[in-house]
Design a protein around this motif. Sequence first.
Motif, short mmCIF file in Angstrom:
data_model
loop_
_atom_site.label_atom_id
_atom_site.label_comp_id
_atom_site.label_asym_id
_atom_site.label_seq_id
_atom_site.Cartn_x
_atom_site.Cartn_y
_atom_site.Cartn_z
N LEU A 1 5.92 -14.79 -6.30
CA LEU A 1 5.08 -13.80 -5.64
C LEU A 1 5.09 -13.99 -4.12
O LEU A 1 5.31 -13.04 -3.36
CB LEU A 1 3.65 -13.90 -6.17
CG LEU A 1 2.59 -13.09 -5.45
CD1 LEU A 1 2.85 -11.60 -5.60
CD2 LEU A 1 1.21 -13.46 -5.96
N LEU A 2 4.88 -15.21 -3.69
CA LEU A 2 4.80 -15.48 -2.25
C LEU A 2 6.15 -15.37 -1.56
O LEU A 2 6.23 -14.90 -0.42
CB LEU A 2 4.17 -16.85 -2.02
CG LEU A 2 2.72 -16.97 -2.50
CD1 LEU A 2 2.26 -18.43 -2.48
CD2 LEU A 2 1.79 -16.09 -1.68
N GLU B 1 6.87 -11.93 -0.75
CA GLU B 1 6.07 -11.46 0.38
C GLU B 1 6.57 -12.03 1.72
O GLU B 1 5.98 -11.78 2.76
CB GLU B 1 4.60 -11.84 0.18
CG GLU B 1 3.93 -11.10 -0.96
CD GLU B 1 3.82 -9.61 -0.71
OE1 GLU B 1 3.46 -9.20 0.41
OE2 GLU B 1 4.11 -8.83 -1.65
N GLY B 2 7.63 -12.84 1.67
CA GLY B 2 8.24 -13.33 2.89
C GLY B 2 7.81 -14.73 3.32
O GLY B 2 8.12 -15.16 4.43
N TYR B 3 7.14 -15.47 2.44
CA TYR B 3 6.74 -16.83 2.76
C TYR B 3 7.77 -17.83 2.24
O TYR B 3 8.42 -17.59 1.22
CB TYR B 3 5.38 -17.16 2.11
CG TYR B 3 4.25 -16.31 2.61
CD1 TYR B 3 3.66 -16.56 3.84
CD2 TYR B 3 3.77 -15.25 1.85
CE1 TYR B 3 2.61 -15.78 4.30
CE2 TYR B 3 2.71 -14.46 2.30
CZ TYR B 3 2.15 -14.73 3.53
OH TYR B 3 1.12 -13.95 3.98
N ARG B 4 7.91 -18.95 2.93
CA ARG B 4 8.67 -20.09 2.41
C ARG B 4 7.69 -20.87 1.54
O ARG B 4 6.57 -21.15 1.97
CB ARG B 4 9.16 -20.97 3.55
CG ARG B 4 9.87 -22.24 3.07
CD ARG B 4 10.26 -23.17 4.20
NE ARG B 4 11.21 -22.54 5.10
CZ ARG B 4 11.00 -22.31 6.40
NH1 ARG B 4 9.85 -22.65 6.96
NH2 ARG B 4 11.91 -21.74 7.14
N ARG C 1 -5.54 -12.43 -10.24
CA ARG C 1 -4.72 -11.21 -10.13
C ARG C 1 -3.86 -11.33 -8.88
O ARG C 1 -4.23 -12.01 -7.92
CB ARG C 1 -5.61 -9.98 -10.04
CG ARG C 1 -6.46 -9.76 -11.27
CD ARG C 1 -7.41 -8.61 -11.07
NE ARG C 1 -8.32 -8.54 -12.19
CZ ARG C 1 -8.37 -7.52 -13.02
NH1 ARG C 1 -7.58 -6.49 -12.84
NH2 ARG C 1 -9.21 -7.52 -14.02
N VAL C 2 -2.75 -10.64 -8.90
CA VAL C 2 -1.82 -10.67 -7.77
C VAL C 2 -2.53 -10.28 -6.48
O VAL C 2 -2.39 -10.95 -5.46
CB VAL C 2 -0.61 -9.74 -8.03
CG1 VAL C 2 0.22 -9.56 -6.78
CG2 VAL C 2 0.25 -10.31 -9.15
N VAL D 1 -4.54 -15.49 0.51
CA VAL D 1 -3.55 -16.02 1.46
C VAL D 1 -3.77 -15.38 2.84
O VAL D 1 -3.81 -16.08 3.86
CB VAL D 1 -2.11 -15.78 0.95
CG1 VAL D 1 -1.08 -16.02 2.05
CG2 VAL D 1 -1.85 -16.66 -0.26
N GLU D 2 -3.93 -14.08 2.86
CA GLU D 2 -4.15 -13.37 4.12
C GLU D 2 -5.41 -13.88 4.82
O GLU D 2 -5.41 -14.15 6.01
CB GLU D 2 -4.29 -11.87 3.82
CG GLU D 2 -3.79 -10.97 4.91
CD GLU D 2 -3.83 -9.52 4.46
OE1 GLU D 2 -4.84 -8.86 4.78
OE2 GLU D 2 -2.89 -9.08 3.78
#
Length: 118
Positions: A20-21, A24-27, A105-106, A113-114
């Motif tokens: 999932l992360l 979203e563009g995270y390492r 939930r997603v 995170v945000e």
Amino acid sequence: MKTILVVDDEWAIAEVLESLLSDEGYRVIIANNGKQALERLGEWPPDLIMMDFMMPVMDGRATLAALQSDPKTAAIPVIVMSSLPEQTIAERCTGYVVFLRKPFRVAAVLDAVESALR
């Protein structure tokens, strides 16, 4: 690219979060307990830590205490994840910025995170 360290002894949860992360563009770096998480901090210093509360070897409370006691890691925001109620977690430890209740939930994960990275 922001780096997130996911710490969870349930491999399926860690893999779902990694997928999932990453999308979203995270390492994403994974550790399966607090001890391994502390060892991984040197590989890619994370911008955020997502950590399960109940884990073998070194649980969330001990890991949070270790993070807070080190000036190099004290400022890293931590999301604590647990199936326990947030009040129970808050009574047992401090130092996290967001609580995420399992199962999640997603949308809740992305919001957490945000929020933590602000």
